[in-house]
Write a protein that holds these residues in place. Sequence first.
Motif, PDB file in Angstrom:
ATOM      1  N   TRP A   1       6.882   5.951   0.129  1.00  0.00           N
ATOM      2  CA  TRP A   1       5.628   5.718  -0.573  1.00  0.00           C
ATOM      3  C   TRP A   1       5.130   6.949  -1.309  1.00  0.00           C
ATOM      4  O   TRP A   1       5.475   8.073  -0.979  1.00  0.00           O
ATOM      5  CB  TRP A   1       4.568   5.250   0.423  1.00  0.00           C
ATOM      6  CG  TRP A   1       4.920   3.927   0.998  1.00  0.00           C
ATOM      7  CD1 TRP A   1       5.605   3.684   2.155  1.00  0.00           C
ATOM      8  CD2 TRP A   1       4.672   2.660   0.407  1.00  0.00           C
ATOM      9  NE1 TRP A   1       5.779   2.338   2.321  1.00  0.00           N
ATOM     10  CE2 TRP A   1       5.220   1.682   1.271  1.00  0.00           C
ATOM     11  CE3 TRP A   1       4.040   2.242  -0.762  1.00  0.00           C
ATOM     12  CZ2 TRP A   1       5.140   0.329   0.999  1.00  0.00           C
ATOM     13  CZ3 TRP A   1       3.968   0.898  -1.034  1.00  0.00           C
ATOM     14  CH2 TRP A   1       4.506  -0.047  -0.163  1.00  0.00           C
TER      15      TRP A   1
ATOM     16  N   CYS B   1      -0.200   3.918   0.413  1.00  0.00           N
ATOM     17  CA  CYS B   1      -0.447   4.222  -0.979  1.00  0.00           C
ATOM     18  C   CYS B   1      -1.911   3.970  -1.192  1.00  0.00           C
ATOM     19  O   CYS B   1      -2.324   2.920  -1.636  1.00  0.00           O
ATOM     20  CB  CYS B   1       0.386   3.335  -1.888  1.00  0.00           C
ATOM     21  SG  CYS B   1      -0.083   3.555  -3.597  1.00  0.00           S
TER      22      CYS B   1
ATOM     23  N   TYR C   1      -0.058  -3.301  -7.298  1.00  0.00           N
ATOM     24  CA  TYR C   1       1.358  -2.964  -7.144  1.00  0.00           C
ATOM     25  C   TYR C   1       2.146  -3.887  -8.066  1.00  0.00           C
ATOM     26  O   TYR C   1       2.236  -5.082  -7.820  1.00  0.00           O
ATOM     27  CB  TYR C   1       1.835  -3.216  -5.707  1.00  0.00           C
ATOM     28  CG  TYR C   1       1.393  -2.207  -4.678  1.00  0.00           C
ATOM     29  CD1 TYR C   1       0.666  -1.074  -5.016  1.00  0.00           C
ATOM     30  CD2 TYR C   1       1.711  -2.392  -3.333  1.00  0.00           C
ATOM     31  CE1 TYR C   1       0.269  -0.163  -4.066  1.00  0.00           C
ATOM     32  CE2 TYR C   1       1.322  -1.480  -2.374  1.00  0.00           C
ATOM     33  CZ  TYR C   1       0.604  -0.374  -2.734  1.00  0.00           C
ATOM     34  OH  TYR C   1       0.222   0.531  -1.773  1.00  0.00           O
TER      35      TYR C   1
ATOM     36  N   HIS D   1       5.169  -1.016   5.781  1.00  0.00           N
ATOM     37  CA  HIS D   1       4.062  -0.560   4.941  1.00  0.00           C
ATOM     38  C   HIS D   1       2.954   0.001   5.809  1.00  0.00           C
ATOM     39  O   HIS D   1       2.130  -0.735   6.315  1.00  0.00           O
ATOM     40  CB  HIS D   1       3.501  -1.702   4.092  1.00  0.00           C
ATOM     41  CG  HIS D   1       2.505  -1.224   3.071  1.00  0.00           C
ATOM     42  ND1 HIS D   1       2.693  -1.348   1.723  1.00  0.00           N
ATOM     43  CD2 HIS D   1       1.316  -0.578   3.197  1.00  0.00           C
ATOM     44  CE1 HIS D   1       1.656  -0.834   1.073  1.00  0.00           C
ATOM     45  NE2 HIS D   1       0.810  -0.356   1.960  1.00  0.00           N
TER      46      HIS D   1
ATOM     47  N   PRO E   1       8.521   0.443  -0.911  1.00  0.00           N
ATOM     48  CA  PRO E   1       7.938   0.141  -2.214  1.00  0.00           C
ATOM     49  C   PRO E   1       8.990  -0.322  -3.227  1.00  0.00           C
ATOM     50  O   PRO E   1       9.852   0.455  -3.605  1.00  0.00           O
ATOM     51  CB  PRO E   1       7.329   1.461  -2.650  1.00  0.00           C
ATOM     52  CG  PRO E   1       8.122   2.493  -1.930  1.00  0.00           C
ATOM     53  CD  PRO E   1       8.584   1.869  -0.646  1.00  0.00           C
TER      54      PRO E   1
END
Length: 822
Positions: A355, A818, A444, A813, A807
Motif C-alpha cells: 500500500w 491507504c 480506488y 487490507h 492494491p
Amino acid sequence: MYKKLLLLPICICLSFGLWAQVQIGTPTIEQRTIGMKKLEGYFPLYWDKDNGGLWLEIDKLDQEILYVQSLAGGVGSNDIGLDRGQLGKSRIVKFQRVGNKVLMVQPNYKYRANTKNKAEKQAVELAFAQSVLWGFQVAAVEGDKVLVEATRFFLRDAHGVVNRLKSKKQGHYRLDNTRSAFYLPRTKNFPKNTEVEATLTFTGNAQGKHIRSVAPTPGAVTVRQHYSLVALPDNKYKPRQFDPRAGFSRLSYVDYASSLNDRIVKNMIPRHRLKKKNPQAKISEPIKPIVYYIDPGVPEPIRSAMLEGGRWWNQAFEAAGYKNAFQVKVLPAGADPMDIRYNVVNWVHRSTRGWSYGATVTDPRTGEIMKGHVTLGSLRLRQDYLIAEGLLAPYANGTKVPEDMQKIALARLRQLVAHEIGHTLGLSHNFASSVNKRASVMDYPHPLVKLKGNGAIGWADVYDTNIGNWDKVAIKYGYSEFLPNTDEKKALNKILNDAIKQGLYYISDADARPMGGAHPLAHLWDNGTNAADELDRIMKVRAKALAKFSEKNIRMGEPMSHLEDVLVPVYLLHRYQVEAASKVVGGLYYTYALRGDQQQVTRIVPAKEQQKALKALLATLEPKALVLPEKTLKIIPPKAYGYSRNHENFRARTGVAFDPLAAAETAASITLKMLLHHERAARLVQYHARNTKNPGLQQVITQLIEATVKSNIKQGYPGEVQKVVNNTVLYQLMQLANHPKAATQVKAIATYELQGMKEWFKNKQTSVKDRATKAHYFFAASEIEKFQKGIIKHKFTAPSMPPAGSPIGGGFHPRNACGFKK
C-alpha cells in the motif's frame, strides 16, 4: 524551648551551606560542554565525539512544543510494515524541571476546558491522566537553561521495531547499544525545529521468512530512526468544523467548559493553513502557498508523472479562490525528507508490493496540518504492467514493450500521487466517485478497459486525467476564505448543499468495505454507474483476454512458468466488481444526511436491482466462466528452476503442477463469501420481512442452489469445475449456519437449507450412473451429516485462498492503510 530556638539558626545555616555547595558544584553549560561541538538552533545540541553522546540544552521549560518520532531508514518488507519514511506518533510535550530532574510531560488534549478560568482548566487536567515520556538528569545549569544528556533518549526503540518484529512473528530481537550510534549527516538544527537521527541495530534470532528475505544478515537488523522537536504554530489559525458530508477526516476532543445547551464533543477537520493576500478578491494568490516536494530519488519518466499528478490539486484550489496556492517541486539537494518543514512525497521500495500512504503531522490543539508526508510504494507500477501484459498479450515480437504499457502505468501513478496527497490535505476516501464520472481522485480506481468494435481491448480511458468535481467541493469546504462578518457555518453548508443538488455523492471507508457492506454505490476498485452491468461487461473483457492468452503474454527468453503470474490478474479481473455487485443484494441506499438538509436518508435497493445483481453474480459461477482453454493449460508448466510459487499465485492442490481447479475454486469462493456474508444475510431476512417484494435469504439461497448444486453436472473438466463450485457452496453455507455473529434466523435458514441439500444429495446418488458424480453427491451428504452431528475432529476442506490482490491485482487490507493518519 530556648535550646530549640538556638538550634534553629544553626540548622538554617547548615541547610544553606549544603544548598550552596550543590549550586557551586553544578557546572555551567559552557563548562560542561568544553570540547563538544555545538549545533545552534531551536534546542541547542552538543555533540560529544569522544564518547559518542548527544547533549540537549533545554531553554524552553514549561513551554509546549511538538515532538515527532519517525523511521528514516526502513526494513523493506511490506508484510512487516516498517517502511522508510514511516511517521510515528506526534505529541505535544513540555519539559518540566523538578529539582535535579527534567520530565518530558505529554498533556492530555483529548479532554480540555476551553475557558479563561484557570481553576476550571485545572479541574480537567487533574481529572485525566497525563503521560511522562522521559526523565532527564540535570547536568548543568545556566540561568533558566539546563543541560541534560539525551543519548539514551535518542538511542532507543521509540518506533517499536522490536514489538513489530515480534507481532509479525519474525523473531525475538533486542536493541544492541554497541551497534547503535547517532547519524550525524541528518542531525541538524534550525531556528524552529531540531532534528536528530540515529542508526539502531536490533539483534536476535530471525524466525520469519519476511525478515530473512530482506536483511543481509537477518540476526542483525539495522534501521534509522528520526526525532523532531518543533515549535508549535501561533494562535492565528482558526479551526474549521467537521461535517460528515464534506469528505474530510474528523478530529475530536471533549470540552468540559461547554455550556449545558452545547454539545460537549467538539469536532474539527485537519487542514493546512492557507490565507489570501487579498481576502476581498475572488481569486488571490496566497500569503504562503502549500508546497509539496517529490523525492529526488525518483527516476524519469516517473518523476515527471508524479509532478504532474500532484499539481492536479491546484485545479481544486483555484475553484476555492486561490491562484498558485498549491505547488509541487523536487526536494532540493541536501534537504531531509523527515525535516518537519517539508511536505514530501517519498518513493519507497519494498521487496513485495504493498500500500501507499498519506500521513500528516498535525497540531492536536487545532487540527492544523504542519507536515504532509506521502509514502508511495514503487512496485505499484509493476502491477499495472502485469495487468496490461495479461490483457494485451503484447509480446508478439518477442521482447519489445509497447508504449501503451508505460502510458498505462504512468496514468495510474498520476492518480495515485493525487490520491495520497489528498489524504495529507485532510481528505478521506470517497468510494462513491466511480458512479459520478470519476468525481474524486480519493476513490480506488480499477483500470477501465473496454472492448473495441473489432474485439480488441482498448485502454484509451484507463485512468482519470484531472482532479474531480467532488475534490473541488471538498477543497472549497476546507480551504475557502470568507469575508469578515460572513456566517461561516451557513456558507459552508451552502457549498455542500449545492454539491448535493448536482448529484455528487460522498461515501467513505467504513461504508464501502466489501465484507458486509450495504451501500450499492460505494465500492473499492470498481467502475461504472451500475455494479451489475459493469460486472457483466468486465466478464466479457475477461473472456476475451483468456481466449487469446498465449506465450505472447510474456517476453521472449522468460520461463514459460511466468505465464501463471500473468494469468492470475486476468483470471481474477472481475474480483472487485463481484464485491461491488454483491453489495447490491441486500443493499441499502443512504447518505450522511443532517436533519433539515432535505437528503433522502435511507432506501432499500429495489427488488429488481437486487435480482439483476444476483443474476450477474451467479453467472460468475458457471463452468463457462471458470474453465480455461486447453491450449492455455498446455503451456503453463511447473515453476522453472530458480523460481518458486508465492502468495501472488493460485494455491495449488496438485503439487508443483498448475491447478486449474484451484483457480476455479478461488474465483467461486470470492463470489460466495460475499454473497453469503452473515451481515448481508441478516439484511435479506429483515428487508424481506418489511416488504415481501424484496428478495429474502431463503430465496437467494434457493436461486444459488438451483444455479450450482442442482444443475446437471457435465462431463470432463467442466464437470469437475462444477463439483468444485458445489463444494464451495456447501462450505460457505455451513460457515453461515455456524457463524458466531450470524442472526438466529439466518442460522435457522442456512441450517434448514443444508438439511434439504443432504436429502437431495442422497436421493440424487440413486439416479446417476457416473461413479465420480455418485461420489460427489455421497461426499456432500456425508459432510453435511458430520457437520450436523458436530464431529469435532473432522475438518472441512476450506476453499483455496485468493492470491494477493489489493492494491489492484481480495487481498489483505489493513484499516487506514491507504488513508489519512494523524
